[in-house]
Design an enzyme around this catalytic site. Structure first.
Site, PDB file in Angstrom:
ATOM      1  N   ASP A  19      50.155  53.584  14.334  1.00 28.07           N
ATOM      2  CA  ASP A  19      50.746  52.760  13.265  1.00 28.07           C
ATOM      3  C   ASP A  19      50.934  53.466  11.921  1.00 28.07           C
ATOM      4  OD1 ASP A  19      50.363  50.965  15.313  1.00 28.07           O
ATOM      5  OD2 ASP A  19      48.898  49.741  14.256  1.00 28.07           O
ATOM      6  N   LYS A  80      53.873  46.837  19.220  1.00 26.23           N
ATOM      7  CA  LYS A  80      52.804  45.888  19.519  1.00 26.23           C
ATOM      8  C   LYS A  80      52.652  44.877  18.393  1.00 26.23           C
ATOM      9  CE  LYS A  80      49.109  48.907  17.705  1.00 26.23           C
ATOM     10  NZ  LYS A  80      48.574  48.067  16.617  1.00 26.23           N
ATOM     11  N   CYS A 115      43.150  48.259  13.306  1.00 22.84           N
ATOM     12  CA  CYS A 115      43.747  48.736  14.565  1.00 22.84           C
ATOM     13  C   CYS A 115      42.992  49.922  15.159  1.00 22.84           C
ATOM     14  CB  CYS A 115      45.213  49.093  14.344  1.00 22.84           C
ATOM     15  SG  CYS A 115      46.227  47.657  13.902  1.00 22.84           S
TER      16      CYS A 115
END
Length: 205
Positions: A19, A80, A115
């Site tokens: 990310d 996602k 995350c």
């Protein structure tokens, strides 16, 4: 679930880039330094033939992975909404690449306390050794990153640095890619302010 410090085998190791996306550029401190370190690690992994999988959290709103990082060799770039990277598409890719699972995962990106932490927990639960690259990790607050690293070290993750990972993958000056990869590490890694001072006592992660 406990991880162990051992030598990394490029054929049994997976890089996970989590990310590092455009929308975070203005909200994450030290983001430019993160990009520099993450790009160095990712380029070295490419030269050393380490498999790479990337994730993008809700890219419709948060943008794509920053262009400064070369991910052209990635085996998959997975979109996602779940915070952990371990969604079904990812798990299927693991089986395809490693017949089951890698021995070790080198995990880096953001945010460390969300995350990254949830991905690391899921990997540990699958008995996959987790190396967290501290100089390639960020959160919006450095204290959130630092506390997450403390938790994850206690959980069994190995806390390391980009240069440690790179040199351990090579192991020898006579590695055929040494002269290429060494150019990436001639300049020291950008400072991610991993040292912290608490009540007059200095400690390092």
């Amino acid at each position: 679930m406990a991880s162990c410090l051992r030598h990394l085998n490029p054929k049994k190791t997976l890089f996970l880039l989590c990310d590092i996306q455009e929308k975070f550029r203005s909200s994450i401190p030290l983001f430019a330094n993160l990009l520099e370190n993450a790009n160095k690690l990712t380029k070295a992994g490419k030269e050393l033939d380490v498999a790479l999988i990337c994730s993008q959290q809700y890219p419709e709103k948060l943008g794509r992975i920053c262009v400064e990082i070369d991910i052209n060799h990635a085996k998959a770039v997975i979109d996602k909404t779940q915070f952990s990277m371990l969604i079904p598409e990812f798990e299927n890719k693991l089986k395809e690449l490693f017949c089951d699972k890698p021995d070790d995962v080198v995990l880096y990106g953001l945010e460390t306390h969300v995350c990254i932490e949830q991905t690391a927990i899921d990997l540990l639960e699958r008995n996959i050794n987790v190396f967290l690259v501290a100089d390639c990790l960020c959160s919006r607050l450095n204290q959130d990153r630092d506390l997450a690293l403390e938790r994850l070290r206690s959980a069994g993750c190995v806390i390391t640095s980009s240069e440690s990972v790179i040199f351990d993958l090579m192991r020898d000056k006579n590695h055929p890619k040494f002269n290429v990869v060494r150019k990436f590490v001639n300049r020291p890694s950008a400072d991610m302010q991993l040292s912290k001072i608490d009540k007059g006592t200095q400690s390092k992660l």
